[in-house]
Scaffold this motif. Structure first.
Motif, PDB file in Angstrom:
ATOM      1  N   ASP A 183      37.355  48.697  30.444  1.00 54.14           N
ATOM      2  CA  ASP A 183      36.653  49.957  30.268  1.00 54.14           C
ATOM      3  C   ASP A 183      36.933  50.867  31.470  1.00 54.14           C
ATOM      4  O   ASP A 183      36.937  50.399  32.607  1.00 54.14           O
ATOM      5  CB  ASP A 183      35.154  49.633  30.191  1.00 54.14           C
ATOM      6  N   GLN A 241      35.530  54.368  33.321  1.00 52.84           N
ATOM      7  CA  GLN A 241      34.379  55.273  33.335  1.00 52.84           C
ATOM      8  C   GLN A 241      34.517  56.258  34.485  1.00 52.84           C
ATOM      9  O   GLN A 241      35.092  55.928  35.522  1.00 52.84           O
ATOM     10  CB  GLN A 241      33.085  54.476  33.543  1.00 52.84           C
ATOM     11  N   GLN A 271      36.321  48.722  34.622  1.00 54.15           N
ATOM     12  CA  GLN A 271      35.455  47.558  34.480  1.00 54.15           C
ATOM     13  C   GLN A 271      36.080  46.586  33.499  1.00 54.15           C
ATOM     14  O   GLN A 271      36.468  46.971  32.397  1.00 54.15           O
ATOM     15  CB  GLN A 271      34.059  47.950  34.008  1.00 54.15           C
ATOM     16  N   HIS A 299      35.628  43.240  31.218  1.00 52.33           N
ATOM     17  CA  HIS A 299      34.591  42.454  30.553  1.00 52.33           C
ATOM     18  C   HIS A 299      35.213  41.156  30.060  1.00 52.33           C
ATOM     19  O   HIS A 299      36.281  41.159  29.452  1.00 52.33           O
ATOM     20  CB  HIS A 299      34.005  43.234  29.379  1.00 52.33           C
ATOM     21  N   THR A 349      34.397  44.912  38.532  1.00 56.70           N
ATOM     22  CA  THR A 349      34.440  46.365  38.560  1.00 56.70           C
ATOM     23  C   THR A 349      35.283  46.816  39.745  1.00 56.70           C
ATOM     24  O   THR A 349      35.117  46.301  40.849  1.00 56.70           O
ATOM     25  CB  THR A 349      33.014  46.936  38.692  1.00 56.70           C
ATOM     26  N   ARG A 374      44.235  49.883  33.380  1.00 55.22           N
ATOM     27  CA  ARG A 374      43.611  49.561  32.092  1.00 55.22           C
ATOM     28  C   ARG A 374      44.659  49.100  31.082  1.00 55.22           C
ATOM     29  O   ARG A 374      44.513  48.051  30.444  1.00 55.22           O
ATOM     30  CB  ARG A 374      42.865  50.780  31.539  1.00 55.22           C
TER      31      ARG A 374
END
Length: 166
Positions: free
Chosen positions: A112, A114, A128, A130, A139, A152
């Motif tokens: 993720d 953000q 982040q 997961h 993170t 990412r």
């Protein structure tokens, strides 16, 4: 910082650590200042309403905390790092309470990215990771948006490749 007894645990040999943007320190300093200055507002209102200037002195502990936080934030940001290895991603942070999280690519469920309004204003984002176990989530704050996007995509593709190989 060489010579500490825990260097092998939190700084494995042969690992090329990537640093986060120093702009993260600025963002954290702004957040700290806002959080510590908010208690000043009721103190000033109370001082004016009661005509007692000394009530503003109730804010002094927040001022001390603000000064200490402003001094420590830069070192905290310098302690954040990440490293991509062949089978896993390492993420470390912390000065007094150090942490090293090892996330195997095959365990990642999703990645993720953000960025809040202040983060976007300063050109940083947070990645982040997961996993199935909340204890291995990681993170990485303070990445330039291009690096966050690259990380990412790279982590997602490595995770898919590892899952396909199971």
């Amino acid at each position: 910082m060489a010579g500490r007894a825990d260097d092998g645990v939190f700084d494995p040999p042969g690992v090329d650590w990537q640093r986060v943007s120093p702009r993260l320190a600025t963002v954290r300093r702004i957040g700290s200042a806002i959080g510590n200055l908010l208690p000043l507002v009721p103190a000033v209102v109370l001082a004016l309403a009661l005509d007692r200037w000394w009530v503003v002195l109730l804010w002094l502990p927040f001022l001390v905390l603000l000064v200490v936080r402003q001094l420590v934030i830069g070192r905290q940001v310098d302690a954040i790092g990440y490293a991509e290895r062949e089978d896993d991603l390492l993420v470390r942070h912390g000065l007094l309470f150090r942490s090293l999280v090892v996330v195997p690519y095959g365990r990642m469920q999703f990645v993720d990215v953000q960025a809040g309004p202040v983060d976007r204003r300063f050109g940083i984002a947070t990645v982040q990771l997961h996993t199935a176990s909340a204890g291995t989530d990681a993170t990485i704050p303070g990445l330039p948006p291009q690096e966050a996007e690259r990380l990412r995509d790279r982590l997602a593709s490595r995770g898919e490749a590892r899952l396909a190989g199971l």
